[in-house]
Write an enzyme that holds these catalytic residues in place. Structure first.
Site, PDB file in Angstrom:
ATOM      1  N   CYS A 257       4.013  52.204 -42.675  1.00 45.84           N
ATOM      2  CA  CYS A 257       2.701  52.819 -42.847  1.00 45.84           C
ATOM      3  C   CYS A 257       2.536  53.500 -44.197  1.00 45.84           C
ATOM      4  CB  CYS A 257       2.451  53.806 -41.713  1.00 45.84           C
ATOM      5  SG  CYS A 257       2.637  53.005 -40.122  1.00 45.84           S
TER       6      CYS A 257
ATOM      7  N   HIS B 285      -2.296  62.017 -43.993  1.00 46.95           N
ATOM      8  CA  HIS B 285      -1.892  60.815 -43.266  1.00 46.95           C
ATOM      9  C   HIS B 285      -2.630  60.846 -41.920  1.00 46.95           C
ATOM     10  CE1 HIS B 285       0.428  57.311 -42.406  1.00 46.95           C
ATOM     11  NE2 HIS B 285       1.047  57.841 -41.382  1.00 46.95           N
TER      12      HIS B 285
ATOM     13  N   GLU C 192       2.922  66.893 -40.042  1.00 47.48           N
ATOM     14  CA  GLU C 192       2.213  66.955 -41.323  1.00 47.48           C
ATOM     15  C   GLU C 192       1.745  68.385 -41.594  1.00 47.48           C
ATOM     16  OE1 GLU C 192      -0.936  64.083 -41.794  1.00 47.48           O
ATOM     17  OE2 GLU C 192      -0.860  64.292 -43.992  1.00 47.48           O
TER      18      GLU C 192
ATOM     19  N   LYS D 219      -8.570  58.483 -41.232  1.00 43.91           N
ATOM     20  CA  LYS D 219      -8.236  57.672 -40.059  1.00 43.91           C
ATOM     21  C   LYS D 219      -9.068  58.050 -38.839  1.00 43.91           C
ATOM     22  CE  LYS D 219      -3.471  56.530 -41.394  1.00 43.91           C
ATOM     23  NZ  LYS D 219      -3.221  57.451 -42.525  1.00 43.91           N
TER      24      LYS D 219
ATOM     25  N   HIS E  67      -5.943  53.463 -38.188  1.00 42.35           N
ATOM     26  CA  HIS E  67      -4.754  53.362 -39.028  1.00 42.35           C
ATOM     27  C   HIS E  67      -4.616  51.926 -39.532  1.00 42.35           C
ATOM     28  CE1 HIS E  67      -1.015  53.902 -40.853  1.00 42.35           C
ATOM     29  NE2 HIS E  67      -0.339  54.509 -39.897  1.00 42.35           N
TER      30      HIS E  67
ATOM     31  N   PHE F 294       7.115  54.628 -39.946  1.00 44.79           N
ATOM     32  CA  PHE F 294       8.324  54.315 -39.179  1.00 44.79           C
ATOM     33  C   PHE F 294       9.440  53.915 -40.136  1.00 44.79           C
ATOM     34  CE2 PHE F 294       6.125  52.746 -35.018  1.00 44.79           C
ATOM     35  CZ  PHE F 294       5.828  54.051 -34.711  1.00 44.79           C
TER      36      PHE F 294
END
Lengths: 395, 422
Positions: B172, B312, B323, B344, B349, B408
């Site tokens: 990501c 993010h 975050e 987002k 996403h 990830f």
């Protein structure tokens, strides 16, 4: 000689020939290296299988091993060999500040789930529903992570604590070329002081063979050396499971921690020949000529895959460059896709540090070397696209 | 005019941007929708939703390739974004003459192709049959779709980028990594300009199921536009989406020399890998903290140097908490004066594209002086004390933006962008 020279201070190797630099050097320099291959398991295709490995030597936690399939284990294992070889493995500070570029394909799909869907599709018309039904009930969650390209790097971070940065390049041989080219450029420019770079390929899975064969690239008859595979016997590629990781450092960084380097990487060149439209051999020739003193470099560690067009173009280009002692290691190890170029560079470095050229791997097609190497060229001309070459010299 | 930064490196300008998301095609349409607080999230129409826990997504369904598989759609998304960005930059569309860095998903052979290959023969079973079909029939199109280097190669052909393109995946964070690679190449003096693209058209049933199995996706299916709710107390996962974005990165010196419009500056990049777990972050947030600090250092900015954070902000319980922890650790009291919003909440996403898409929106935020909101912020998480620009856009003088990307595999990449070169 400058402080930011790119030197190789650690090498991790795994192939059908065994594991580690000592094993590879002793087998490949023996003059009677024999290919280890299996022509039965995936007939009509031949593969060079992994050697016996004790995963726990480099991946001590069972839990970590369980989270991976063979490809990620193999890469993580090989990376561990390189880190240990460089004397970095248990140095927490060095690992935490170490950059990483991994050349990766994808991990293994779940063959039984795939085949269950394929099988059921013969008796059902609602294929989309079938896919949903089977995948939601039969896929294992961990397998998704085992398939993700960037999770090889992720596992190296977890197992070996390499956490300075983590980048994964994709795209067959070109990924390995770009990984080493970028790694060397970062060190030379001072953007990085020490870096882990490499890749792994696990061919013993039908989906991995399918990836080549959809393009008609696999050799389908009995084993032959890279240079002897006929056009009537398939596409020319015999694959192998294996991996290669290198620890690259600036000369300064290596010297300050008292490490002796295997070799220096002087230049890495990459190309994107328009193979259909141009003289492919001339393009390869141009790539080689961009390296320092190619004419005067006798030993060439060739990553030739056996794919007819690419291997033919490389052979022609090397002949035009003068008299080289070419060593196509895929004859003995099989083609390792993303790991192919890192493997070629590693073998070049081993020859330099051992002060000796390898004897021919295919005596009918490769000439003996006349002297010990001062400089070695490593190549990986992609079986389908992209080309790379590097020039290494004594550290 | 000074064209090198605080470390004597070439300043990297952005001279072209392009974007495609579920909200529409092109910077203008996207920006209008984004600042109107519109959601692009909708019920899945591309494939049947039977047996699926999540039935909503932010797919791009309006393109020619939308039903042609992940590889074709990813290429079209990248292509459209690149065309817009290069067009805006004033550089030749056929002779870009700088390297290409493409963030794209690892694209496997899709089920449509797998099943039709299987149906084209009746001998052998399972993979044996697939291999037999591959051996005996012409399957070149399918082959190219499953080669990881194909998309970048085609883009390189079309736009005349220089040399061998690099295709990358940092999950990501991929889009941000593509930009970072371009910035680094220009700083090394290898090129005057680089094309960085993030594209992801891989929202297939299999992809959705895989993320579902990791409990990563929102299952708030009843009201799709409300499903992505970053920083809310009831956030329950991210919404799988598609998109593409491209940035023309150029040394400021080169941009000035040819009189190009400078849309903003890529001032700093930072990264730090996490060694804790494959999908979870280290509980103390130290890798994300390290990445943010590295980006600030690289940009030559301190704790007080950031005007706004493009988060993010995935809307997963874990990400948003982590975050917040990392932002509050790095910025301390300054965070109270820093708005933090998540694109987002509207576009979902976009995975491999996200870092690039959000960089484009970050640049627009500075240029337009408008903060896009975090929509669906109806139920604030009291543990996350942030000014998320709730629900409605806000005018603001934004000199610098921090854009976060976490993924990830322990991927953490942060970009610092600035409106002006100094």
């Amino acid at each position: 000689m400058t402080a930011n020279d790119v030197v190789i201070t650690g090498i991790g190797l795994v192939s059908c020939l065994g594991e580690g630099t000592d094993t590879h050097w002793s087998v490949l320099s023996s003059g009677n290296a024999k290919a280890v291959f299996d022509g039965e398991r995936f007939a009509p295709y031949t593969v060079h299988p992994l050697p016996q490995l004790d995963w726990s030597q480099q991946i001590p936690k069972r839990g970590d091993q369980r989270q991976m399939e063979t490809w990620q284990r193999l890469g993580t294992y090989t990376a561990g060999l390189a880190l240990a070889d460089a004397g970095i493995k248990d140095d927490e500070a060095l690992c935490a500040s170490m950059d990483m570029i991994v050349a990766a394909g994808g991990g293994e799909r779940d063959t039984s789930v795939d085949e269950a869907i394929l099988d059921a599709s013969l008796t059902r018309n609602d294929r989309d529903l079938l896919v949903n039904e089977k995948l939601t009930t039969e896929l294992r969650p961990t397998l998704f992570l085992a398939q993700l390209s960037n999770l090889l790097a992720g596992n190296i971070s977890i197992v070996h604590k390499v956490t300075g940065s983590s980048r994964t390049f994709m795209g067959e041989e070109g990924a390995g070329v770009a990984a080493i080219e970028t790694a060397a450029a970062r060190i030379r420019s001072g953007q990085s002081s020490h870096l882990l770079v490499g890749g792994a390929f696990q061919t013993e899975h039908p989906d991995m063979l399918l990836g080549y064969e959809l393009g008609g690239y696999l050799h389908r008859k009995r084993w032959k050396s890279v240079w002897q595979r006929g056009a009537n016997d398939g596409g020319g590629v015999i694959t192998g499971s294996g991996g290669a990781f290198l620890v690259l450092e600036s000369r300064d960084h290596a010297e300050k921690r008292g490490r002796t380097a295997y070799a220096r990487i002087d230049a890495v060149a990459s190309g994107r020949a328009r193979r259909q439209d141009t003289d492919f051999a001339a393009a390869v020739s141009g790539l080689l000529r961009s390296l320092p003193d190619v004419d005067g470099t006798e030993l060439v560690i060739s990553g030739a895959s056996g794919a007819h067009a690419a291997t033919g173009a490389e052979r022609l280009a090397l002949r035009e460059q003068g008299s080289h002692a070419v060593r196509a290691f895929s004859t003995l190890t099989g083609h390792m896709k993303e790991a192919q170029f890192p493997f070629a560079v590693a073998l070049a470095a081993l020859a330099l540090t051992n002060d000796a050229a390898y004897p021919p791997f295919d005596p009918e097609n490769e000439t003996p070397a006349s002297r010990s190497p001062e400089r070695v060229v490593a190549t990986a001309i992609g079986y389908n696209r992209f080309e790379g070459a590097a020039s290494l010299s004594k550290a | 005019m000074k064209t090198t930064d605080h470390l004597g490196r070439p300043i990297v300008a952005v001279t072209g941007i392009g974007v495609v998301t579920s909200l529409g095609q092109g910077v203008t349409d996207n920006w209008t929708a984004l600042t109107s607080g519109r959601s692009g999230i909708h019920p899945i129409a591309r494939f049947p939703i039977d047996h699926l826990a999540t039935t909503i997504c932010g797919t791009v369904d309006y393109l020619d390739s939308s039903s042609k598989g992940a590889s074709a759609l990813t290429l079209e998304l990248a292509d459209l974004a690149a065309d817009e960005a290069i067009g805006a930059s004033g550089i030749s569309r056929s002779a870009f003459d700088g390297p290409l860095f493409l963030a794209s998903p690892p694209v496997e052979l899709g089920w449509q192709d797998r099943l039709s290959l299987y149906a084209s023969d009746d001998e052998e079973q399972g993979y044996q049959r697939l291999l037999k079909v591959a051996r005996e029939r012409l399957t070149a199109r399918v082959f190219e779709d499953a080669q990881f280097a194909t998309i970048a190669d085609r883009l390189a052909d079309k736009y005349g980028t220089r040399g061998m393109p690099i295709t990358l995946s940092t999950a990501c964070a991929s889009g941000a990594t593509a930009i970072q690679l371009g910035v680094e190449a220009i700083r090394r003096g290898e090129c005057e300009r680089a094309l960085a693209i993030g594209a992801d058209g891989s929202a297939t049933a299999e992809a959705l199921i895989r993320f579902s199995l990791l409990s990563a996706l929102s299952t708030a299916n009843d009201d799709p536009t409300k499903a992505s709710k970053p920083f809310s107390k009831d956030r329950d996962g991210f919404v799988l989406a598609e998109g593409g974005a491209a940035l023309v990165l150029e040394s400021l010196e080169s941009a000035k020399a040819r009189g190009a419009t400078v849309l903003g500056v890529l001032r700093g990049c930072g990264e730090k890998a996490d060694d804790f777990h494959r999908t979870r972050s280290k509980p103390d947030g130290s890798p994300a903290i390290g990445a943010i600090r590295a980006a600030l250092d690289d940009a030559g900015l301190g704790q007080d140097g950031i005007s706004y954070v493009n988060a993010h902000g995935t809307s997963t319980p874990e990400n948003d908490k982590m975050e917040h922890l990392s932002l509050s650790t790095v910025f301390g009291d300054h965070l109270k004066r820093m708005p933090v919003s998540s694109n987002k909440s509207m576009i979902g996403h976009t995975l491999s594209a996200a870092g690039a898409v959000e960089a484009v929106f970050s640049l627009m935020t500075m240029r337009e002086g408008v903060l896009p909101p975090t929509i669906n912020y109806d139920n604030p998480d009291p543990a996350i004390d942030l000014d998320v620009v709730p629900n409605v856009k806000r005018d603001a003088d934004v000199k610098t933006v921090l854009s976060n990307s976490f993924g990830f595999g322990g991927q953490n990449t942060c970009l610092v962008m600035a409106r002006e070169p100094f």
